[in-house]
Design an enzyme around this catalytic site. Structure first.
Site, PDB file in Angstrom:
ATOM      1  N   GLU A 301       0.663  -1.173   0.007  1.00 37.64           N
ATOM      2  CA  GLU A 301      -0.150   0.032  -0.019  1.00 37.64           C
ATOM      3  C   GLU A 301       0.914   1.233  -0.110  1.00 37.64           C
ATOM      4  OE1 GLU A 301      -2.735   2.038  -0.562  1.00 37.64           O
ATOM      5  OE2 GLU A 301      -3.547   0.286  -0.034  1.00 37.64           O
ATOM      6  N   ASP A 305       1.240   4.038  -3.055  1.00 37.88           N
ATOM      7  CA  ASP A 305       0.808   5.357  -2.907  1.00 37.88           C
ATOM      8  C   ASP A 305       1.812   6.550  -3.084  1.00 37.88           C
ATOM      9  OD1 ASP A 305      -1.497   4.524  -2.131  1.00 37.88           O
ATOM     10  OD2 ASP A 305      -1.349   5.040   0.244  1.00 37.88           O
ATOM     11  N   SER A 519      -7.133   2.267  -3.662  1.00 36.80           N
ATOM     12  CA  SER A 519      -6.087   2.878  -3.377  1.00 36.80           C
ATOM     13  C   SER A 519      -4.887   3.284  -4.251  1.00 36.80           C
ATOM     14  CB  SER A 519      -5.275   1.711  -2.240  1.00 36.80           C
ATOM     15  OG  SER A 519      -5.185   0.548  -3.109  1.00 36.80           O
ATOM     16  N   ASP A 564     -16.662  11.673 -18.392  1.00 36.38           N
ATOM     17  CA  ASP A 564     -17.740  11.170 -17.903  1.00 36.38           C
ATOM     18  C   ASP A 564     -17.548   9.454 -18.184  1.00 36.38           C
ATOM     19  OD1 ASP A 564     -19.890  10.681 -16.731  1.00 36.38           O
ATOM     20  OD2 ASP A 564     -21.092  11.556 -18.315  1.00 36.38           O
ATOM     21  N   GLY A 583     -23.389  11.582 -16.386  1.00 32.45           N
ATOM     22  CA  GLY A 583     -23.139  12.798 -15.270  1.00 32.45           C
ATOM     23  C   GLY A 583     -22.825  12.186 -14.085  1.00 32.45           C
TER      24      GLY A 583
END
Length: 612
Positions: A301, A305, A519, A564, A583
């Site tokens: 993790e 990141d 993540s 979108d 939307g």
């Protein structure tokens, strides 16, 4: 009459103060049913140390919230005029009477100023006490509770009381009734070895046409492996070089002994960003956090990141916050042990700092229903304080779709823990806090919603005005009765935005691996926000701060500023979940970012928005 009305409550206060606080009548402050999935076992050891966190009311928080929305609303003439640390603290300070009465109560139990600590605004009191004293103070009994699935154990109670005259002067006390189990948000992880049976995309495969991308196309390889180059192409950020001289910074939070490894970062840079070789980031240790650089102890993790957030924003200075502490308690360890949720420890620390990164990403959360409402609201208010100071906070929206990721009704595990055990969608906190930006996930090029993208509606927080128009349009398109009783249609809706969330190539313990989850999406979107901040700061403009009012305003005025996503769904809780649609939708929010368009909007005000 004014003189009389003044002296009567004062006299009553004197009478109350004259009664030893420990002998006053007590009133139940909070009581919960035994939490689902936990088993109560032995009484907690009397000498086990817990740190009580006592929250005093913030009577002027509504004023802070008003300031937050004014400085975050691009249609307001105060947009960007963020508050200082001291201004925020003055707005959340408790009443002197609350401080005095709580001090008296603590003193009655032998706890004085030299044995406690306070937050800078004096709205939190922290004190380490043995279980035996906590039980006396709160008229309760602590037990060791074991989580059935994992075997983790915590010291908790299901009810506690405080002196009746303190009811309006104490908002909450933890750890008491909180049974949350903080988790990092990653859903897929596999070693990328040479024997993997995947069909390689030929090196000379034609690029994929994506009109919104840089140059109108994305490398074909990005459908198999996501790299820094892929993200810059896809989100129209190729060619932008952030400055190192404008004060811009980016932050990543780390918890649960997740260590960001420097050697792996260099391997990642050698593989994807050679110009960044030799650069690094600053690590700040909080609450006993560690910085273990043993290669075999690298955290998937933390590496994901840091490698992608810092890679996207190089050479922007980066900070990694390594926060120690996790809820599980080991009954045979009787040394002082912190049993609080570590993100509150992180929040305590950063709120005490004068200078902070303008963009911060977090990939950890709890099931919202496992967090006491009082605690969730109080932590959320802390995030509002950071937003008022000009900090953008991004949180992964979750990796279980609308709950547990299970579409089969016979296998789903989305049950309420309020004693009713009924099926209901399971949103996550902090993403449901209206003062943070929740990031959902996409996959492939052209982008579709990834099946695990967390989304839905809060059962704690009502829908904020900034998303009312966009969310109402989605709800109006739902067939009548869709998922009735499974979600709160009036709740804060998540996610707000999305980004790529799978097939990310990182280095872990010296080996390239493929990893995914929202993540991955959160640091990716945070990287884009940091680039926008760099562009603004270089033009002498303030950072973006709390993003959501701006996001929904831009989406309403120029929908092409976000890509979108209209294909995909997020199954869970025995249902197919929600569908991605035109939307806003509760799978990918308003979509993924078009950095080039957003940069022009927030630096040149191409939409003519008043505050920008």
């Amino acid at each position: 009459m004014r003189t009389l009305s003044f002296w009567v409550p004062l006299a009553l206060a004197v009478v109350v103060s004259a009664i030893p606080a420990k002998d006053c009548a007590h009133k139940v402050k909070e009581s919960i049913p035994p939490p689902r999935g936990w088993t109560k076992s032995a009484p907690a050891p009397a000498d086990h140390i817990i740190e009580l966190r006592i929250a005093l009311p913030q009577p002027n928080f509504s004023e802070l919230e008003k300031h937050l929305y004014e400085v975050s609303d691009p249609l307001h003439d105060r947009y960007g005029q963020h508050l200082s640390k001291e201004e925020v603290e003055s707005l959340i300070a408790p009443e002197p009477e609350s401080i005095h009465l709580v001090n008296e109560w603590l003193a009655a139990h032998g706890l004085y100023e030299d044995s406690l600590s306070r937050s800078p605004a004096n709205d939190w009191v922290f004190i380490k006490v043995p279980v035996s004293l906590a039980e006396e103070m709160l008229k309760t009994e602590y037990h060791v509770w074991t989580h059935d699935a994992s075997g983790d154990a915590v010291v908790r109670t299901t009810a506690y009381s405080i002196p009746e005259h303190l009811d309006s002067h104490v908002e909450l006390i933890q750890p008491t009734t909180m049974f949350a189990r903080m988790k990092s948000l990653k859903t897929t992880f596999r070693i990328n070895d040479a024997q993997e049976k995947t069909v390689a995309i030929p090196a000379d495969a034609p690029p994929i046409s994506v009109p919104s991308a840089s140059g109108g196309h994305v490398d074909a390889s990005c459908n198999q492996t996501i790299t820094i180059t892929c993200l810059k192409q896809l989100y129209n950020a190729v060619g932008f070089n952030p400055s190192t001289k404008n004060g811009n910074q980016i932050g990543i939070t780390g918890y649960l002994e997740q260590f960001a490894n420097q050697q792996d970062l260099q391997s990642f840079y050698a593989d994807q960003l050679p110009e960044a070789l030799g650069s690094s980031f600053k690590t700040i240790l909080i609450n006993g956090g560690l910085n273990n650089q043993t290669l075999s102890e690298a955290g998937a993790e933390a590496n994901l990141d840091t490698q992608f957030a810092y890679g996207l924003t190089f050479p922007t200075p980066g900070t990694f916050f390594s926060t120690g502490g996790r809820p599980p308690f080991k009954p045979d360890v009787l040394t002082p042990t912190n049993t609080n949720e570590p993100y509150s420890e992180w929040l305590d620390f950063v709120l005490s700092q004068k200078t902070l990164p303008q963009s911060i990403s977090t990939s950890y959360a709890d099931d919202e229903q496992t967090v006491p409402v009082s605690f969730a609201k109080r932590v959320c208010n802390g995030f509002a304080q950071l937003g008022a100071r000009g900090v953008s906070l991004m949180f992964s929206s979750g990796d279980g779709g609308v709950g547990d990721g299970e579409e089969d009704p016979a296998l789903q595990e989305c049950f309420t823990n309020d004693g009713r055990n009924i099926t209901r969608f399971v949103p996550l906190f902090p993403p449901t806090c209206p003062f943070v930006t929740a990031v959902g996930g996409t996959i492939h090029v052209p982008e579709t919603a990834v099946f695990f993208s967390g989304g839905g509606f809060s059962d704690v927080f009502s829908r904020p005005a900034y998303q009312e128009l966009a969310v109402s349009k989605f709800l109006e398109k739902l067939a009548p009765g869709t998922y009735k009783g499974l979600f709160n249609p009036n709740g804060r809706a998540v996610p707000d935005v999305a980004a790529q969330a799978d097939l990310f190539r990182i280095f872990l313990s010296g080996v390239p691996v493929s990893i995914g989850g929202t993540s991955a999406a959160a640091p990716t979107f945070t990287g884009i926000v940091s680039l926008l901040n760099s562009a603004r700061l270089s033009k002498g403009l303030p950072p973006l701060g709390f993003l959501n009012p701006l996001i929904y305003t831009i989406q309403a005025l120029d929908p092409t500023a976000f890509n979108d996503i209209t294909v995909g769904n997020n199954p869970g809780c025995g249902t197919p979940g929600f569908n991605a649609t035109k939307g806003w939708d509760p799978v990918t929010g308003v979509g993924t970012p078009n950095f080039g368009k957003l940069k022009d909007i927030v630096t040149f005000n191409l939409l003519g928005i008043a505050g920008l």
